[in-house]
Design a protein around this motif. Structure first.
Motif, PDB file in Angstrom:
ATOM      1  N   LYS A 169       9.924   7.379   4.932  1.00 36.83           N
ATOM      2  CA  LYS A 169       8.746   6.517   4.961  1.00 36.83           C
ATOM      3  C   LYS A 169       8.755   5.708   3.670  1.00 36.83           C
ATOM      4  O   LYS A 169       8.715   6.264   2.569  1.00 36.83           O
TER       5      LYS A 169
ATOM      6  N   THR B 276       6.972   2.577   1.410  1.00 35.70           N
ATOM      7  CA  THR B 276       5.683   1.911   1.224  1.00 35.70           C
ATOM      8  C   THR B 276       5.825   0.877   0.113  1.00 35.70           C
ATOM      9  O   THR B 276       6.404   1.160  -0.942  1.00 35.70           O
TER      10      THR B 276
ATOM     11  N   GLU C 116       3.934  -0.281   5.322  1.00 33.65           N
ATOM     12  CA  GLU C 116       4.615   0.995   5.500  1.00 33.65           C
ATOM     13  C   GLU C 116       5.681   0.859   6.580  1.00 33.65           C
ATOM     14  O   GLU C 116       5.460   0.181   7.582  1.00 33.65           O
TER      15      GLU C 116
END
Length: 161
Positions: A38, A40, A45
């Motif tokens: 993930k 960001t 995101e």
């Protein structure tokens, strides 16, 4: 299993991320070379699947232009990244269109499942390259028909014969 969130930037011209050893070693010790990540950056995101690769004693992960554009990062921009254990069956999310076509075609599904994990991911990524759902369905059907014809070369799987 998950890593702590860490800062990273795209390095070099290979669109790769140079990964901190302390982040990747717990995954590699459990033989988890593929992870879900993930990323960001400035409120955006992005979740993706990737492989931890070792080159010249250092650990890398590919982070191509498509991901960079989607996240809005440029080389030398620092963003946050976190790894999670990849629990997906293929090391990438299966598009529902390909999944449905394979479930409806026993012979093609048997051929697909006989491939190596990397070969399966290659076919999945080919289908994921199409944004339109109907196009994904059409290409999935074409891939299945070509598998049954004996075609095994990925680029040729998308050709009509």
């Amino acid at each position: 299993m998950q890593s702590k969130v860490f800062e990273i930037s795209v390095t070099g011209t290979y669109h790769a991320l140079l990964l901190p050893e302390e982040i990747v070693l717990p995954f590699l010790e459990k033989n988890l070379k593929r992870v879900q990540a993930k990323a960001t950056f400035k409120g955006k995101e992005l979740t993706f699947h990737g492989a931890i690769q070792k080159r010249n004693g250092k650990y890398y992960m590919m982070f191509g232009k498509r991901y960079q554009k989607e996240l809005g990062v440029f080389p030398n921009d620092y963003f946050q990244l976190q790894f999670f254990e990849d629990t997906s069956k293929y090391g990438v999310e299966m598009p529902e269109e390909l999944d449905a076509v394979l479930k409806s075609d026993y012979e093609a599904n048997e051929i697909f499942e006989s491939f190596t994990p990397g070969k399966k991911r290659g076919i999945i990524y080919m289908i994921l390259g199409y944004k339109n759902s109907q196009t994904r369905i059409d290409k999935s059907i074409l891939v299945c028909e070509n598998l049954k014809r004996g075609v095994r070369n990925n680029p040729e799987l998308l050709k009509s014969f």
